[in-house]
Design a protein around this motif. Structure first.
Motif, mmCIF file in Angstrom:
data_model
loop_
_atom_site.group_PDB
_atom_site.id
_atom_site.type_symbol
_atom_site.label_atom_id
_atom_site.label_comp_id
_atom_site.label_asym_id
_atom_site.label_seq_id
_atom_site.Cartn_x
_atom_site.Cartn_y
_atom_site.Cartn_z
ATOM 1 N N GLU A 47 12.368 4.740 7.665
ATOM 2 C CA GLU A 47 12.750 6.144 7.487
ATOM 3 C C GLU A 47 12.563 6.581 6.030
ATOM 4 N N TRP A 48 13.045 5.768 5.081
ATOM 5 C CA TRP A 48 12.904 6.095 3.662
ATOM 6 C C TRP A 48 11.428 6.185 3.289
ATOM 7 N N LYS A 49 10.654 5.221 3.762
ATOM 8 C CA LYS A 49 9.218 5.214 3.455
ATOM 9 C C LYS A 49 8.532 6.468 4.001
ATOM 10 N N LYS A 50 8.928 6.886 5.187
ATOM 11 C CA LYS A 50 8.340 8.093 5.786
ATOM 12 C C LYS A 50 8.680 9.332 4.963
ATOM 13 N N GLU A 51 9.896 9.381 4.446
ATOM 14 C CA GLU A 51 10.347 10.541 3.666
ATOM 15 C C GLU A 51 9.837 10.532 2.224
ATOM 16 N N ASN A 52 9.362 9.387 1.754
ATOM 17 C CA ASN A 52 8.934 9.236 0.357
ATOM 18 C C ASN A 52 7.545 8.622 0.263
#
Length: 68
Positions: A47-52
């Motif tokens: 999720e973090w990777k997708k958002e950043n």
């Protein structure tokens, strides 16, 4: 004190890549560590990777450039 922007990391990367290999690896490792601390990079959070995505792309570019 605020941290560096992603553009600052890109500029630093572009400066470092012209050093000879042993020095380049050491400087890139430092840049990686700095990014990990500033952006609190979680290694396993999809999720973090997708958002950043831009942060992760810069981080991966540094990792790929290193020879160690």
């Amino acid at each position: 004190m605020t941290g560096k922007s992603l553009a600052d990391y890109q500029k630093e990367y572009e400066r470092i890549i012209f050093f000879d290999q042993p020095r380049k690896d050491i400087l890139l490792e430092g840049l990686q560590t700095e990014m990990e601390k500033q952006f609190k990079l979680p290694m396993r959070s999809k999720e973090w990777k997708k958002e950043n995505q831009k942060i992760i792309a810069m981080y991966r570019k540094i990792v790929i450039t290193r020879t160690l």
